[in-house]
Design a protein around this motif. Structure first.
Motif, PDB file in Angstrom:
ATOM      1  N   LEU A  66      11.054  -8.922  -6.547  1.00 21.78           N
ATOM      2  CA  LEU A  66      10.995 -10.509  -7.159  1.00 21.78           C
ATOM      3  C   LEU A  66       9.825 -11.037  -6.971  1.00 21.78           C
ATOM      4  N   ASP A  67       9.275 -10.996  -5.921  1.00 21.99           N
ATOM      5  CA  ASP A  67       7.946 -11.703  -5.341  1.00 21.99           C
ATOM      6  C   ASP A  67       6.869 -11.440  -6.338  1.00 21.99           C
ATOM      7  N   GLU A  68       6.892  -9.929  -6.550  1.00 21.60           N
ATOM      8  CA  GLU A  68       5.487  -9.461  -7.498  1.00 21.60           C
ATOM      9  C   GLU A  68       5.900 -10.079  -8.932  1.00 21.60           C
ATOM     10  N   ILE A  69       7.212  -9.807  -9.504  1.00 19.57           N
ATOM     11  CA  ILE A  69       7.403 -10.832 -10.838  1.00 19.57           C
ATOM     12  C   ILE A  69       7.018 -11.992 -10.719  1.00 19.57           C
ATOM     13  N   HIS A  70       7.372 -12.822  -9.846  1.00 18.46           N
ATOM     14  CA  HIS A  70       7.020 -14.061  -9.697  1.00 18.46           C
ATOM     15  C   HIS A  70       5.592 -14.416  -9.797  1.00 18.46           C
ATOM     16  N   ASP A  71       4.744 -13.471  -8.985  1.00 20.97           N
ATOM     17  CA  ASP A  71       3.290 -13.791  -8.965  1.00 20.97           C
ATOM     18  C   ASP A  71       2.806 -13.729 -10.609  1.00 20.97           C
ATOM     19  N   ARG A  72       3.447 -12.659 -11.208  1.00 22.44           N
ATOM     20  CA  ARG A  72       2.865 -12.414 -12.681  1.00 22.44           C
ATOM     21  C   ARG A  72       3.165 -13.280 -13.360  1.00 22.44           C
TER      22      ARG A  72
ATOM     23  N   GLY B 216       0.605  -1.263   0.001  1.00 20.23           N
ATOM     24  CA  GLY B 216      -0.029   0.021   0.011  1.00 20.23           C
ATOM     25  C   GLY B 216       0.725   1.215  -0.067  1.00 20.23           C
ATOM     26  N   HIS B 217       2.142   1.053   0.131  1.00 22.91           N
ATOM     27  CA  HIS B 217       2.859   2.493   0.253  1.00 22.91           C
ATOM     28  C   HIS B 217       3.718   2.325  -1.187  1.00 22.91           C
ATOM     29  N   VAL B 218       3.940   1.261  -1.888  1.00 21.21           N
ATOM     30  CA  VAL B 218       4.649   1.429  -2.937  1.00 21.21           C
ATOM     31  C   VAL B 218       3.759   1.097  -4.145  1.00 21.21           C
ATOM     32  N   ARG B 219       4.108   1.246  -5.664  1.00 15.88           N
ATOM     33  CA  ARG B 219       3.388   0.668  -6.594  1.00 15.88           C
ATOM     34  C   ARG B 219       3.671  -0.634  -7.055  1.00 15.88           C
ATOM     35  N   PRO B 220       2.708  -1.638  -7.163  1.00 11.73           N
ATOM     36  CA  PRO B 220       3.085  -3.085  -7.651  1.00 11.73           C
ATOM     37  C   PRO B 220       3.705  -2.866  -9.031  1.00 11.73           C
ATOM     38  N   VAL B 221       4.753  -3.736  -9.434  1.00 12.45           N
ATOM     39  CA  VAL B 221       5.304  -3.470 -10.546  1.00 12.45           C
ATOM     40  C   VAL B 221       4.388  -3.950 -11.597  1.00 12.45           C
ATOM     41  N   THR B 222       4.845  -3.313 -12.727  1.00 16.23           N
ATOM     42  CA  THR B 222       4.101  -3.587 -14.121  1.00 16.23           C
ATOM     43  C   THR B 222       5.049  -4.411 -14.954  1.00 16.23           C
ATOM     44  N   VAL B 223       4.428  -5.907 -15.224  1.00 11.41           N
ATOM     45  CA  VAL B 223       5.290  -6.560 -16.144  1.00 11.41           C
ATOM     46  C   VAL B 223       4.607  -6.415 -17.606  1.00 11.41           C
ATOM     47  N   ALA B 224       5.434  -6.515 -18.666  1.00 10.35           N
ATOM     48  CA  ALA B 224       5.149  -6.439 -19.897  1.00 10.35           C
ATOM     49  C   ALA B 224       5.960  -7.511 -21.018  1.00 10.35           C
ATOM     50  N   GLN B 225       5.178  -8.113 -21.683  1.00 12.94           N
ATOM     51  CA  GLN B 225       6.043  -9.043 -22.368  1.00 12.94           C
ATOM     52  C   GLN B 225       6.516  -8.156 -23.873  1.00 12.94           C
ATOM     53  N   ALA B 226       7.746  -8.849 -23.998  1.00 10.05           N
ATOM     54  CA  ALA B 226       8.296  -8.076 -25.180  1.00 10.05           C
ATOM     55  C   ALA B 226       7.874  -8.767 -26.338  1.00 10.05           C
TER      56      ALA B 226
ATOM     57  N   HIS C 184      12.379 -19.183  -4.968  1.00 12.63           N
ATOM     58  CA  HIS C 184      11.475 -19.538  -5.954  1.00 12.63           C
ATOM     59  C   HIS C 184      12.097 -20.496  -6.981  1.00 12.63           C
ATOM     60  N   GLY C 185      13.394 -20.856  -6.772  1.00 15.20           N
ATOM     61  CA  GLY C 185      14.078 -21.686  -7.824  1.00 15.20           C
ATOM     62  C   GLY C 185      14.623 -20.901  -9.000  1.00 15.20           C
ATOM     63  N   LEU C 186      14.805 -19.613  -9.049  1.00 17.68           N
ATOM     64  CA  LEU C 186      15.048 -19.065 -10.221  1.00 17.68           C
ATOM     65  C   LEU C 186      16.457 -18.645 -10.417  1.00 17.68           C
ATOM     66  N   ARG C 187      17.001 -18.577 -11.594  1.00 18.16           N
ATOM     67  CA  ARG C 187      18.238 -18.011 -11.954  1.00 18.16           C
ATOM     68  C   ARG C 187      18.465 -16.547 -11.796  1.00 18.16           C
ATOM     69  N   THR C 188      19.373 -15.886 -11.219  1.00 17.74           N
ATOM     70  CA  THR C 188      19.538 -14.282 -11.215  1.00 17.74           C
ATOM     71  C   THR C 188      20.660 -14.341 -12.224  1.00 17.74           C
ATOM     72  N   VAL C 189      20.499 -13.318 -13.070  1.00 22.40           N
ATOM     73  CA  VAL C 189      21.541 -12.783 -13.811  1.00 22.40           C
ATOM     74  C   VAL C 189      22.073 -11.463 -13.322  1.00 22.40           C
ATOM     75  N   ALA C 190      23.232 -11.193 -12.859  1.00 19.78           N
ATOM     76  CA  ALA C 190      23.794  -9.955 -12.441  1.00 19.78           C
ATOM     77  C   ALA C 190      24.666  -8.974 -13.459  1.00 19.78           C
ATOM     78  N   VAL C 191      24.247  -8.037 -13.597  1.00 18.97           N
ATOM     79  CA  VAL C 191      24.862  -7.435 -14.904  1.00 18.97           C
ATOM     80  C   VAL C 191      25.566  -6.139 -14.428  1.00 18.97           C
ATOM     81  N   GLU C 192      26.990  -5.981 -14.852  1.00 15.65           N
ATOM     82  CA  GLU C 192      27.612  -4.740 -14.487  1.00 15.65           C
ATOM     83  C   GLU C 192      28.330  -4.356 -15.784  1.00 15.65           C
ATOM     84  N   PRO C 193      28.463  -2.891 -15.676  1.00 15.20           N
ATOM     85  CA  PRO C 193      29.473  -2.344 -16.807  1.00 15.20           C
ATOM     86  C   PRO C 193      30.813  -2.778 -16.791  1.00 15.20           C
ATOM     87  N   GLU C 194      31.560  -2.912 -17.804  1.00 15.93           N
ATOM     88  CA  GLU C 194      32.771  -3.436 -17.807  1.00 15.93           C
ATOM     89  C   GLU C 194      33.750  -2.670 -16.807  1.00 15.93           C
TER      90      GLU C 194
END
Length: 328
Positions: free
Chosen positions: A162-168, A19-29, A195-205
């Motif tokens: 991530l929980d919100e993404i997984h719900d969607r 109630g204090h933050v906006r639930p994330v919007t997920v869109a398929q590319a 949730h048994g998901l893979r995470t890819v962590a991305v950084e600039p070189e």
């Protein structure tokens, strides 16, 4: 040194900030454009323009619950987005906020901070210098010191995404996130592992604090020199983020600045999404030209893999995107 982040911390944060933050919007590319399924988590639409609002609310609400919000208010050092989120959350909670930034912080972020009623102090040219000034201020005044990323309440708040993404997307395989100091990554990776998901962590070189810490086995200082440094320019990653990176199901990759810039422009040209270079960094992992790249560069989803890229911030000056579109 903070203790390891647990999924229970993220669940507690989710209940606290509901109630204090906006639930994330997920869109398929574009369906069928790739041999894998791609979604975008549009967290750039969050309050203050980034995921940082989640951690800031969790931090202040937790201290309010404990009765430990001082009359001197809250203070934070930030390259911009964490300061914005802290100032916004403080305004919502009726708390004074004093925000320290390096002089290199984008004007658009400084102006927004002032708009949230924060006392803005510009110190030094790097985040570490602003942090030292913030710590001195907290010691002198008794203000509650928040942190841009290295605090369990901040990371747990970020992990609620991530929980919100997984719900969607219940059948999601992989989440891709940009890494600066590691708060978002630590929270997301902790929830993803649950949730048994893979995470890819991305950084600039050239902003590779997590990559350097993984190689060294402990957090180390790195040089900061990237087009995305205003958001991803932490000199060293948090110990919490390193602990998350050392778990199964996490992959750390690097991307070049030229691809970050190209992807940011493409997001505007193709989708009219004006994002920070930090947000483009995550997507650049999937698009950087490829197979002969050195190990650790980019990420290639397998055919049929279901992937969600977090587009995490929109506090940018879009005039360069408009110029690019007009002159292309």
């Amino acid at each position: 040194m903070h203790s390891a982040l647990a999924y229970a911390d993220i669940k507690t944060a989710a209940d606290r900030i509901a109630g204090h933050v906006r639930p994330v919007t997920v869109a398929q590319a574009d369906p069928g454009a790739e041999p894998y399924t791609l979604h975008f988590a549009l967290e750039l639409m969050q309050h203050t323009g980034s995921f940082k609002a989640r951690g800031a609310q969790n931090f202040l609400l937790a201290h309010r619950e404990e009765g430990t919000l001082p009359t001197a208010g809250v203070t934070i050092a930030s390259g911009g987005n964490a300061g914005l989120a802290c100032a916004w959350a403080a305004l919502r909670q009726g708390v004074r906020a004093t925000v320290f930034l390096p002089t290199t912080a984008p004007k658009v972020k400084v102006d927004k901070l002032v708009g949230y009623g924060a006392d803005v102090r510009l110190v030094g040219t790097e985040y570490a210098e602003a942090l030292a000034a913030c710590e001195a201020f907290a010691a002198d005044t008794g203000a509650l010191a928040s942190h841009a990323y290295d605090h369990p309440l901040i990371a747990a708040g970020a992990g609620t995404l991530l929980d919100e993404i997984h719900d969607r997307i219940p059948d999601l395989d992989t989440v891709v996130v940009a890494v600066g100091g590691g708060g978002l990554f630590a929270g997301v990776a902790t929830a993803a592992r649950h949730h048994g998901l893979r995470t890819v962590a991305v950084e600039p070189e050239n902003c590779r604090a997590l990559d350097a810490a993984i190689r060294a086995g402990h957090p180390v200082d790195v040089t900061v020199d990237s087009v995305a440094a205003d958001s991803l320019g932490a000199r060293r990653v948090s110990s919490t983020a390193l602990a998350a990176a050392q778990q199964d199901g996490v992959r750390s990759v690097l991307v070049p600045d030229i691809e970050i810039t190209r992807v940011r422009r493409a997001l505007w040209d193709d989708r009219r999404l004006a994002v920070e270079h930090a947000a483009a960094t995550a997507l650049a992992a999937l698009t950087a030209p490829d197979p002969q790249e050195p190990a650790g560069h980019g990420y290639r989803p397998a055919p049929g893999e279901r992937v969600c890229v977090v587009l995490c911030g929109a506090n940018t000056d879009p005039t360069d995107l408009t110029r690019t579109a007009e002159t292309a």
